[in-house]
Design an enzyme around this catalytic site. Structure first.
Site, PDB file in Angstrom:
ATOM      1  N   HIS A 171       0.832  -1.199   0.000  1.00 46.32           N
ATOM      2  CA  HIS A 171       0.000   0.000   0.000  1.00 46.32           C
ATOM      3  C   HIS A 171       0.873   1.260   0.000  1.00 46.32           C
ATOM      4  CE1 HIS A 171      -3.664   2.336   1.098  1.00 46.32           C
ATOM      5  NE2 HIS A 171      -2.769   3.119   1.683  1.00 46.32           N
ATOM      6  N   GLU A 172       1.777   1.312   0.955  1.00 41.96           N
ATOM      7  CA  GLU A 172       2.632   2.498   1.047  1.00 41.96           C
ATOM      8  C   GLU A 172       3.558   2.611  -0.152  1.00 41.96           C
ATOM      9  OE1 GLU A 172       1.622   4.573   3.079  1.00 41.96           O
ATOM     10  OE2 GLU A 172       0.480   3.269   4.428  1.00 41.96           O
ATOM     11  N   HIS A 225       1.800   4.397  -2.839  1.00 45.19           N
ATOM     12  CA  HIS A 225       1.957   5.853  -2.663  1.00 45.19           C
ATOM     13  C   HIS A 225       3.355   6.283  -3.106  1.00 45.19           C
ATOM     14  CE1 HIS A 225      -1.771   6.729  -0.606  1.00 45.19           C
ATOM     15  NE2 HIS A 225      -1.541   5.871   0.380  1.00 45.19           N
ATOM     16  N   GLU A 228      -4.540   7.624  -3.241  1.00 40.98           N
ATOM     17  CA  GLU A 228      -5.048   6.363  -2.717  1.00 40.98           C
ATOM     18  C   GLU A 228      -5.326   5.351  -3.829  1.00 40.98           C
ATOM     19  OE1 GLU A 228      -5.245   5.082   0.299  1.00 40.98           O
ATOM     20  OE2 GLU A 228      -4.364   6.896   1.131  1.00 40.98           O
TER      21      GLU A 228
END
Lengths: 491, 491
Positions: A261-262, A265, A291
């Site tokens: 997830h990170e 980003h 997101e």
């Protein structure tokens, strides 16, 4: 030097200050000793004030006016000037004292939140939330808004989107999502759980996480992963993107999906044009698009069967007790849906319900319809309405997220907007044969390249709506997201 | 608010900027990804320039003049005003462009040095050293000096001390030190080495280092230890002192004494009055005093037999293969003297010779009598003269220290001044019965308290010479240091 170049120099100077702030903020979350907090809050507040002073000075504003009067060399230049107008006008509405106070308050509140969450003690955090809410309301009044103060906060994270629109979208999605979640959870209940039980040493998790982040294209020469209470991604410079995660030695998927997830980003940040660092063209278009990148890599790539055809064998090397687990069993675990108390650990089928809860609560807080002291009670009630369960404590309830402590009221909706964008972008990318074929080989480079070109390269030179339209051929629509969830969880 | 208070506020503001710089500098050495260097150099250069601008502004200078004209409330206030005069006058002599350039150059040079040292490639580092030397010479001219440019550089680290004085002191000490070193090495050669051979896992070393640093009084609530290429101690705020070390899994004493050394610096920093952070009263008096603290804890405490009566048993718990080692054998290893190529790993009996070499070389560099390209050759020659050996490469020769890359020409002499101060201070402290009795019990609190009161609390409100005089009853004199070395190594 042209007027535009002079204006860019000012923006770059502001970015030197704000990126120095980011280094101090990152250090606060990762390594700073506890007694250093007071001085750190003063440092951060000072740097924020300095950046604000520079951005809103009459010299900067005159430069901006002159740059606006000139004929731009190209569309990018026009977009950067327009974007700076938006940023500078907004900043000018806030007095310097206000931004300094906000930074002081949130720097301290973040530290208190970590402790309050650990002890599951809402009363410890409540006075800080009270202050933050007061600041958020004042900020909304200073910015101005159309219908309600929450509009002004939402616009900070998702430009051109109103509370009313989001509320309508969420109201429309709610029954579909609730039904889908119930069905997915019911389906998962029929399957025997537990094949992933075991010990997953932190060090081995780190090896796997890093290899996977690298395979997605995250550049560790320009970034790193550290450990924090709440996972995040922050950018300290044009070639300096820091991811964080946390480890639970009983479950490796929690930190792994956190890192994916990170890293999503981080890939967006690493894909922004570095030479425009500090300009709109070098900044993310919105949090809803940010997101979309994290959720795309985490869910559409990371929770796919294809992905694990490559990575399960590697996980089995690192965690030998997984060797007995077959890919089918493993995928059932990955796609297991259950009502969990913690948002960041929720599966896709239940995730958006967490966001709906937060959005509704925040809106009422900002409207003044909900008092801070009533947050824990209402959180539990609302959670029960949505999930049929009651969180046993506030650590697993209203204290779980860092956002309020950072002053991030208005932020949460962007997670679901991100899910919507992610599904639509992933579907569009897969229509490219080269992308789809590479995904079959677990080669993510063409997908990343597509995202670089169609999303990252624009920075905020285009609006998020325009980026979605150009990249996918149509406006953002939740139907891909809902279809994806149905297929994956009920298919 | 009084004029003095307004002046203090400016100093505090400057300290917010310089301490933010320190955070960025610390991050550069510890965690920053390599590609981030360019932006980091720009950030640091910008913050340096801003701090310089504020410190030297006409507004600040006027405030200073007005504060000087007022009657001070007490001696401390008078000392702070005088100290600020010194700092502001000195800063005013350097143009802002100069300090910005120096920061850019040294930020990049530090990164290059790490790589050049790793590869033992002096040619890689030479152009950076050339630039740094040029800047140092320009700085000396801008500051002005009495006899030779090196005076101006030395004064940055050890105020009121001239090159001529240091050269005379070192010339006097050299034959004594050389003879002492030869005798100590000869004595050690007769003893069979090797009882400490073995594997010392990094993690276990970290546990021991931390326990020992804590036992000395280092407050981990206001500090931490990280890993870097060159060990250092840096202060990021009044309650934020960062130590670093490096690990070698074949030797645990190298990182341990490194940590004790840096913790000594850290204890000084933690002992400075936090409410005067950014003022002379809240700053170290000189590097010669700073080094006295690190060398005192490292050598006078850490290399004593008494110390190991407590800590050898603990080390044996952490490194079970040490259980067969007796305290006598262990102490022989600790006090083993040999001609080593690396200064930071040198024993006390040979350590100062490393400093003499560097001081002489630096002085010639700054005078223009030595060209950068000739440094490796002359280093080897001089090393041979002093130690009877030739370093096999530049990694173990002129590339071993970080100081030049940081622009720290003029710094090295303070290590030997520190050794001299350390022996004299330790002797004075031990004349206090309470301190001596506590040391017998391996309780370091009374020693620390004595140092807090007699050294730390003064900050730079007194000169180093005055602090030595007050604390020990006489001016600094090398005789305690020489006597200590004789007793420990030849006794």
């Amino acid at each position: 030097m042209s007027t535009y170049q002079s204006l860019c120099e000012v923006a770059a100077e502001v970015a030197l200050l704000t990126s120095a702030e980011s280094v101090l903020g990152w250090d606060q979350e990762t390594y700073m000793p506890e007694k250093a907090l007071g001085h750190r809050a003063r440092q951060l507040s000072y740097l924020t004030g300095k950046a604000h002073e520079l951005l809103t000075s009459s010299k900067t504003r005159k430069l901006l006016e002159r740059a606006e009067a000139e004929k731009p060399e190209d569309e990018r230049q026009a977009a950067n000037v327009q974007g700076l107008r938006r940023i500078i006008d907004r900043a000018t509405k806030l007095p310097r004292r206000f931004v300094e106070e906000e930074k002081q308050v949130t720097t301290r509140a973040k530290a208190v939140w970590v402790e309050a969450r650990r002890q599951s003690d809402f009363a410890m955090f409540a006075p800080h939330l009270e202050k933050i809410l007061g600041l958020a309301r004042r900020k909304a009044e200073l910015f101005g808004y159309k219908d309600e103060p929450y509009d002004a906060l939402l616009d900070l994270y998702e430009r051109d989107t109103t509370t009313r629109e989001v509320a309508a979208l969420f109201a429309e999605m709610r029954p579909q999502l609730a039904e889908l979640a119930r069905a997915a959870v019911a389906k998962s209940k029929q399957q025997r759980p537990g094949v992933l039980k075991g010990h997953y040493p932190c060090k081995q998790q780190q090896i796997l996480n890093r290899e996977i982040a690298e395979s997605l294209g995250f550049d560790f020469g320009a970034g790193r992963i550290d450990t924090t209470a709440h996972p995040f991604c922050t950018t300290l410079g044009p070639a300096d993107v820091r991811l964080t995660t946390r480890y639970d030695e009983t479950r490796f998927l929690s930190s792994l999906f956190g890192v994916m997830h990170e890293a999503g980003h981080g890939l967006y940040e690493q894909g922004l044009p570095g030479h425009e660092f500090g300009l709109p063209g070098g900044s993310a278009a919105s949090l809803g698009l940010h997101e979309s990148q994290s959720r795309l890599w985490e869910n559409h790539v990371g929770r796919s069967r294809l992905f694990w055809t490559k990575w399960l064998p590697r996980a089995q090397e690192l965690f030998p007790h997984l060797r007995k687990v077959k890919l089918d069993e493993f995928m059932r675990e990955i796609l297991r849906s259950e009502f969990s108390f913690i948002r960041v650990e929720a599966d896709e089928a239940t995730y958006d319900l967490h966001i709906l809860l937060r959005f509704g609560l925040e809106r009422r807080l900002v409207r003044g319809e909900l008092a801070v002291k009533d947050v824990p009670g209402l959180w539990k009630e609302e959670y029960h309405d949505l999930f049929g369960l009651t969180p046993p404590d506030d650590r697993r309830g209203c204290l779980q997220d860092i956002h309020w402590s950072m002053g991030g009221l208005g932020y949460f909706a962007t997670y679901t907007l991100g899910n919507i964008n992610a599904a639509q972008l992933f579907a569009a990318a897969r229509r490219r044969k080269q992308v789809a074929a590479a995904l079959e080989r677990c080669d993510y480079a063409p997908l990343l390249q597509w995202l670089r070109k169609n999303v990252h390269a624009h920075g905020a030179a285009l609006t998020p709506a325009r980026i979605m339209q150009l990249a996918t051929g149509r406006p953002a629509d939740a139907k891909w997201h809902i279809a994806h969830l149905r297929e994956r969880y009920l298919g």
